[in-house]
Write a protein that holds these residues in place. Structure first.
Motif: not given
Length: 156
Positions: A95-99, A149
């Motif tokens: 979902s994003n690179q900070e998952t 996620s």
């Protein structure tokens, strides 16, 4: 009266012809005449049950398999450029690179102890640097869009 061997009367000639015909009829093949084949027994049609459908894999299982392959590809990459390309492809699954990526270091009575939490970007860079994939995916959570996620790993 002397009779010759070849002088025959009509009666004897007829008798000889009948014997010859009977002899010729008797010379036919000694094979028995085949009996007509019996009508085949009615074949019962065996209804086979439809084979059970192949077990369908869940979206989590498919994503976990793809991620395992991607993690192994990053760790085994022959060059930094190929590792970076694989990292970019893998980040597209999240979902994003900070998952968050949680690594279980110990579990007792259902209570899990985690290593310091990290992000997927940092974990993929770690795999690229160490060239070793020592963890496997134990839990994966997907969002509504089908992107990862949250990821939980364990030591192999």
């Amino acid at each position: 009266m002397k009779q010759t061997l070849f002088s025959f009367s009509a009666r004897k000639t007829m008798l000889l012809a009948v014997v010859a015909l009977l002899a010729m009829g008797a010379c036919k093949s000694k094979k028995p005449v085949p009996a007509p084949a019996p009508a085949p027994a009615p074949v019962e049609e065996v209804v086979k049950p439809a084979p059970a459908p192949a077990p369908t894999r869940s979206a989590e299982e498919i994503a976990a398999e793809k991620l395992e392959n991607s993690f192994n590809a990053v760790a085994a990459a022959g060059s930094v450029a190929s590792a970076n390309q694989t990292i970019q492809e893998t980040l597209g699954m999240f979902s994003n690179q900070e998952t968050p990526v949680l690594i279980v270091i110990h579990e007792e009575n259902g209570v899990k102890d985690y290593d310091e939490p990290t992000t997927i970007k940092k974990y993929l860079e770690y795999l690229k640097d160490t060239k070793k994939n020592l963890n496997f995916i134990s839990d994966i959570r997907l969002d509504a869009a089908g992107k990862v996620s949250e990821l939980e790993l364990r030591r192999k």
